[in-house]
Design a protein around this motif. Structure first.
Motif, mmCIF file in Angstrom:
data_model
loop_
_atom_site.group_PDB
_atom_site.id
_atom_site.type_symbol
_atom_site.label_atom_id
_atom_site.label_comp_id
_atom_site.label_asym_id
_atom_site.label_seq_id
_atom_site.Cartn_x
_atom_site.Cartn_y
_atom_site.Cartn_z
ATOM 1 N N GLY A 19 -6.060 8.080 -2.355
ATOM 2 C CA GLY A 19 -5.774 7.275 -1.272
ATOM 3 C C GLY A 19 -4.544 7.799 -0.428
ATOM 4 O O GLY A 19 -4.125 7.021 0.177
ATOM 5 N N LYS A 20 -4.020 8.951 -0.919
ATOM 6 C CA LYS A 20 -2.845 9.531 -0.177
ATOM 7 C C LYS A 20 -3.356 10.142 0.935
ATOM 8 O O LYS A 20 -4.418 10.833 0.725
ATOM 9 C CB LYS A 20 -2.221 10.365 -0.939
ATOM 10 C CG LYS A 20 -1.052 9.756 -2.016
ATOM 11 C CD LYS A 20 0.051 10.322 -2.007
ATOM 12 C CE LYS A 20 1.015 9.419 -2.657
ATOM 13 N NZ LYS A 20 1.990 9.912 -3.479
ATOM 14 N N ASN A 21 -2.744 10.057 2.115
ATOM 15 C CA ASN A 21 -3.058 10.905 3.511
ATOM 16 C C ASN A 21 -2.440 12.220 3.489
ATOM 17 O O ASN A 21 -0.914 12.158 3.180
ATOM 18 C CB ASN A 21 -2.504 9.822 4.664
ATOM 19 C CG ASN A 21 -3.292 10.256 5.994
ATOM 20 O OD1 ASN A 21 -4.074 11.351 6.064
ATOM 21 N ND2 ASN A 21 -2.696 9.612 7.177
ATOM 22 N N LYS B 31 -3.497 -2.305 -0.385
ATOM 23 C CA LYS B 31 -3.536 -2.234 -1.753
ATOM 24 C C LYS B 31 -2.220 -1.285 -2.275
ATOM 25 O O LYS B 31 -1.994 -0.419 -1.604
ATOM 26 C CB LYS B 31 -4.586 -1.248 -2.441
ATOM 27 C CG LYS B 31 -5.991 -1.990 -2.653
ATOM 28 C CD LYS B 31 -7.155 -1.101 -3.185
ATOM 29 C CE LYS B 31 -8.293 -1.408 -2.550
ATOM 30 N NZ LYS B 31 -9.206 -0.322 -2.621
ATOM 31 N N ILE B 32 -1.598 -1.688 -3.110
ATOM 32 C CA ILE B 32 -0.265 -1.045 -3.638
ATOM 33 C C ILE B 32 -0.618 -0.639 -5.022
ATOM 34 O O ILE B 32 -0.782 -1.489 -6.038
ATOM 35 C CB ILE B 32 1.008 -2.036 -3.486
ATOM 36 C CG1 ILE B 32 1.130 -2.050 -1.935
ATOM 37 C CG2 ILE B 32 2.179 -1.182 -4.179
ATOM 38 C CD1 ILE B 32 2.296 -3.081 -1.613
ATOM 39 N N ILE B 33 -0.265 0.648 -5.501
ATOM 40 C CA ILE B 33 -0.426 1.127 -6.736
ATOM 41 C C ILE B 33 0.789 1.069 -7.338
ATOM 42 O O ILE B 33 1.460 2.019 -6.814
ATOM 43 C CB ILE B 33 -1.309 2.349 -6.747
ATOM 44 C CG1 ILE B 33 -2.778 2.041 -6.225
ATOM 45 C CG2 ILE B 33 -1.373 2.711 -8.237
ATOM 46 C CD1 ILE B 33 -3.394 3.451 -5.742
ATOM 47 N N GLU B 34 1.314 0.659 -8.577
ATOM 48 C CA GLU B 34 2.461 0.801 -9.199
ATOM 49 C C GLU B 34 2.217 1.212 -10.365
ATOM 50 O O GLU B 34 1.760 0.350 -11.342
ATOM 51 C CB GLU B 34 3.112 -0.765 -9.148
ATOM 52 C CG GLU B 34 3.709 -1.186 -7.934
ATOM 53 C CD GLU B 34 4.110 -2.599 -8.115
ATOM 54 O OE1 GLU B 34 3.762 -3.341 -8.676
ATOM 55 O OE2 GLU B 34 4.979 -2.923 -6.975
ATOM 56 N N SER B 78 -7.816 4.394 6.148
ATOM 57 C CA SER B 78 -6.934 4.466 5.095
ATOM 58 C C SER B 78 -7.922 3.472 3.580
ATOM 59 O O SER B 78 -8.327 2.397 4.189
ATOM 60 C CB SER B 78 -5.667 3.685 4.949
ATOM 61 O OG SER B 78 -5.247 3.592 3.750
ATOM 62 N N PRO B 79 -8.291 4.351 2.674
ATOM 63 C CA PRO B 79 -8.858 3.624 1.668
ATOM 64 C C PRO B 79 -8.313 2.404 1.016
ATOM 65 O O PRO B 79 -8.843 1.556 0.234
ATOM 66 C CB PRO B 79 -9.183 4.616 0.648
ATOM 67 C CG PRO B 79 -8.409 5.773 0.883
ATOM 68 C CD PRO B 79 -7.925 5.698 2.695
ATOM 69 N N ASN B 80 -6.782 2.430 1.263
ATOM 70 C CA ASN B 80 -5.916 1.467 0.687
ATOM 71 C C ASN B 80 -5.947 0.194 1.502
ATOM 72 O O ASN B 80 -5.439 -0.897 1.003
ATOM 73 C CB ASN B 80 -4.669 1.999 0.765
ATOM 74 C CG ASN B 80 -4.353 2.879 -0.495
ATOM 75 O OD1 ASN B 80 -5.042 3.183 -1.387
ATOM 76 N ND2 ASN B 80 -3.415 3.839 -0.139
#
Lengths: 218, 118
Positions: A19-21, B31-34, B78-80
């Motif tokens: 998901g990083k640009n 979405k936040i990935i921790e 963004s997929p997030n």
């Protein structure tokens, strides 16, 4: 060393699986023609000479036209040699292994590169003309505009002592022509390949302007 | 440039996001990935600009948080982004609402657009 010649198209950004640009450069790569096969018997070393880009016949020397006629191709803008090109390592995504390639055969982007490959790219940087030391060597200049300074904000400072040595040492960094030098950027990742349009997406920036020729080595 | 457009067409995630414009009040669920955990954070505010085109399009959302202006730029594709909800349609006369940065209180309020053009 396997590789191909490409032409810079421009930059864009895509999202990776996490998901990083990520910023990447779009390069049109090939199809390149094999213009000469060099072997240890005939030339003393193994190499492939490949050509890319259309050139006008009137701008090409007769010697070059005759040389390219042997491979059965029209004049090319850019010719490069790759030492020890491993023709057996070529894999086409549709048909699996590709048979041996020889003089006059085409090499396409999908045969040579795969997604996730680490490549190094060489090309000429953009020419910047005559530049001062701040741009050319990242000197700081004089940071003060006051405290007695006048006309000196981008000046290099001292270039040496006076009566001894009574000269400026060779190699002293000063202003001058900047850019338009050959550089090689290593360890860049192939992000994506579009075989139908011969496009390669490489992570990060590449040397040169849009339309510049770059050599991509695997 | 055609080649870049081709790349964008290939990469654009085809999914339905509600249409919104500068001046609209929206909630972006991001979405936040921790580490290994994933959670969703809502960001509610006014859209103050939509920038770029095709797959590199972004939009900026501004909100006031404890009296401090906070702006966040989201990539449109963004997929997030898990969801976008449009709460209010704003009545504004320009595409970039940077003038809001200098305003506070009632002056920074955007009038609501009650009627939508058919």
């Amino acid at each position: 060393m396997n590789g191909l010649i490409g032409q810079k198209i421009g930059m864009t950004s895509i999202f990776n699986k996490a998901g990083k640009n990520i910023a990447c450069t779009v390069v049109e790569v090939g199809p390149c023609v094999i213009t000469q096969v060099k072997t240890t018997d005939t030339d003393g070393y193994n190499a492939l000479q490949i050509g890319f880009g259309e050139a006008k016949a009137k701008n090409t020397s007769k010697a070059m036209i005759k040389h390219l006629e042997k491979a059965g191709t029209a004049p090319k803008r850019k010719l490069t040699e790759f030492r020890d090109f491993n023709v057996d390592a070529l894999i086409s995504p549709e048909e699996g292994e590709v048979g041996p390639k020889g003089l006059g055969d085409l090499l396409t982007v999908a045969e040579v590169f795969a997604e996730g490959d680490k490549v190094s790219v060489s090309g000429s940087t953009k020419g910047k003309g005559f530049q001062g030391v701040v741009k050319r060597y990242n000197f700081k200049g004089v940071n003060d505009a006051t405290h007695g300074q006048h006309n000196r904000q981008r000046a290099p400072g001292s270039i040496g002592a006076a009566s001894y040595p009574a000269k400026v040492f060779k190699g002293m960094r000063m202003g001058g022509r900047t850019g338009n030098t050959k550089v090689k950027i290593q360890n860049l990742e192939v992000v994506k390949i579009f075989p139908e349009k011969n496009l390669l997406l490489i992570k990060g920036a590449l040397p040169g302007h849009k339309g510049a020729y770059v050599i991509i080595e695997k | 440039m055609d080649a870049i457009r081709f790349v964008h067409e290939q990469l654009e995630t085809k999914r339905e996001l509600p249409e919104f414009k500068p001046g609209d009040n929206i909630v972006v669920s991001y979405k936040i990935i921790e580490g290994a955990k994933e959670r969703i954070q809502d960001f509610r505010g006014n859209v103050i600009q939509i920038n770029g085109n095709e797959s590199t399009k972004t939009f900026t959302v501004r909100k006031m948080s404890n009296g401090v202006g906070v702006e966040r730029i989201f990539p449109m594709y963004s997929p997030n982004i898990s969801e976008i909800k449009v709460l209010k349609r704003g009545k504004v006369r320009r595409a970039k609402l940077f003038y809001l940065r200098a305003l506070t209180g009632k002056k920074a309020k955007i009038k609501e657009r009650k009627y939508t053009k058919k």
